[in-house]
Design an enzyme around this catalytic site. Structure first.
Site, mmCIF file in Angstrom:
data_model
loop_
_atom_site.group_PDB
_atom_site.id
_atom_site.type_symbol
_atom_site.label_atom_id
_atom_site.label_comp_id
_atom_site.label_asym_id
_atom_site.label_seq_id
_atom_site.Cartn_x
_atom_site.Cartn_y
_atom_site.Cartn_z
ATOM 1 N N CYS A 160 0.826 -1.209 0.000
ATOM 2 C CA CYS A 160 0.000 0.000 0.000
ATOM 3 C C CYS A 160 0.860 1.258 0.000
ATOM 4 C CB CYS A 160 -0.949 0.033 1.177
ATOM 5 S SG CYS A 160 -2.131 1.378 0.967
ATOM 6 N N CYS A 352 -5.856 2.564 -3.643
ATOM 7 C CA CYS A 352 -5.348 3.046 -2.360
ATOM 8 C C CYS A 352 -6.430 3.912 -1.722
ATOM 9 C CB CYS A 352 -4.093 3.886 -2.549
ATOM 10 S SG CYS A 352 -2.660 2.931 -3.013
#
Length: 415
Positions: A160, A352
């Site tokens: 991430c 994201c």
């Protein structure tokens, strides 16, 4: 325990469990085994919220047995090596297992040696990471009384890519509420050239950065951490640049620039697990060498790989895995039945969820070309433009996504 399985899966994380569950539920395969040593399965996307004191860490953990599909064989051991020529995988204590088809999804590993000093400093005092201990991050954020708050990341790929900046936005929010922010400078130092690679998202995030008056430093390559003296040392790229300059204390040592900090949050340097790196399955950079679209291994046609370990030019996220799994499952099932791959192709989708404040979020969904590709289903949530901050996106992150994860994705249902 049988040592031969039609489909052998390495890894009981998001990717491994989802592939197993879909093969069993949707394709009705009966000989599926998963190699996974851990007793606990974590919902890691919520760790950002744990580090901001707005999610209970205990709720991110469930017993591995509770997510393991009932019809799958759980080999509670860790994989230690591959022998693809003989269709076999070695384990630490259970011996060797053979397979007709192999799915490699063990996630990634942390290699602290890539940033000397980080391993000794991390998790103690004011050096924290949501990746390794989000509860400690929350303690550091709560106890911060002012000075330089440095948020950074290593030069390796990380899980991430947006997580290090999300932590900064939430910490800034907390400090503003508690009267600490006016006594602080907040710095984000990254090796990259931009805050985010998707233009629509970059625009919104730069507005957030200016609203919060954050100092961005681009082209800062993290080289080492001096924990006792609280200095992070960087090599500066030729394109190194600053936005919202702040006079924080820095020093030079040869070619390196040191930033003094009063608290530091970073992601740990990330690599493929050693048993994968040491195998014939990796590319030159040490990641699992799979086709970017079919997810099939480039040299061994009965091996597939996905998730964080895969050498794919997109962000390593659970959202990416959600779109990779159906492609692996379809290709694998067709290969078993017909000897040929299907036509399903992975376009590099990743996402994201960028939390910018308590109660605000932007959802960056994008493909291999960094094209912004928002999910049409967001319209049902009355979200017209997910590149802008919205409270409904925060609700999606905090409540809806964890629910879908445990109750749908882990059970082999399409989400």
């Amino acid at each position: 325990m049988s040592t031969h399985h039609q489909v052998l899966i390495i890894g009981g994380g998001t990717a491994g469990i989802m592939v197993a569950a879909q093969l069993i539920e949707q394709q009705k395969l009966t000989q599926v085994a998963i190699i996974e040593p851990a007793e606990t399965h974590y919902y890691q996307p919520a760790w950002t919220l744990v580090g901001a004191g707005t999610y209970d860490f205990a709720k991110t953990a469930r017993p591995m047995a509770s997510v393991m599909p009932a019809q799958a064989t759980w080999i509670k051991d860790r994989a230690t090596g591959f022998d693809p020529a003989n269709n076999s995988v070695h384990t630490a204590t259970s011996g060797t297992f053979t397979y007709d088809y192999l799915v490699v999804a063990p996630g990634l590993a942390y290699d602290m040696s890539l940033v000397p000093g980080l391993g000794e400093a991390l998790g103690k005092g004011v050096v924290c990471s949501n990746y390794t201990d989000a509860r400690h991050t929350w303690e550091v954020v709560k106890n911060f009384k002012g000075g330089t708050a440095l948020f950074t990341q290593p030069t390796t790929p990380i899980k991430c890519g947006g997580a290090p900046q999300k932590t900064m936005y939430l910490s800034d929010s907390y400090w503003r509420k508690n009267g600490v922010r006016e006594k602080s400078e907040v710095v984000f130092a990254t090796a990259g050239t931009v805050i985010f690679g998707v233009p629509e998202i970059k625009k919104t995030l730069m507005e957030v950065v200016d609203r919060k008056d954050l100092n961005l430093r681009f082209g800062y390559q993290l080289k080492k951490i001096d924990g006792p003296n609280r200095i992070a040392w960087y090599a500066l790229a030729d394109f190194a640049a600053e936005h919202n300059h702040k006079n924080v204390k820095t020093e030079r040592d040869g070619d390196l620039t040191g930033i003094h900090f009063d608290m530091l949050h970073t992601a740990p340097p990330s690599v493929a697990p050693k048993f994968v790196q040491d195998s014939p399955l990796v590319n030159a950079a040490g990641w699992l060498d799979v086709d970017h679209h079919s997810m099939q291994h480039k040299r061994y046609p009965n091996i597939f790989g996905l998730g964080d370990v895969a050498a794919l030019p997109t962000a390593k996220t659970g959202a990416a895995i959600r779109k990779q799994v159906p492609i692996v499952v379809d290709n694998l099932a067709l290969l078993i039945k017909t000897g040929k791959l299907g036509t399903m192709s992975y376009n590099g989708y990743s996402s994201c969820p960028l939390v910018t404040d308590y109660g605000k979020m932007v959802l960056a969904e994008f493909d291999y070309d960094n094209k912004f590709i928002p999910d049409p289903k967001l319209k049902q949530l009355l979200i017209k433009d997910s590149s802008k901050e919205h409270w409904r996106l925060w609700m999606l992150k905090k409540y809806m996504l964890p629910y879908l994860y445990w109750n749908k994705m882990m059970k082999g249902q399409d989400v």
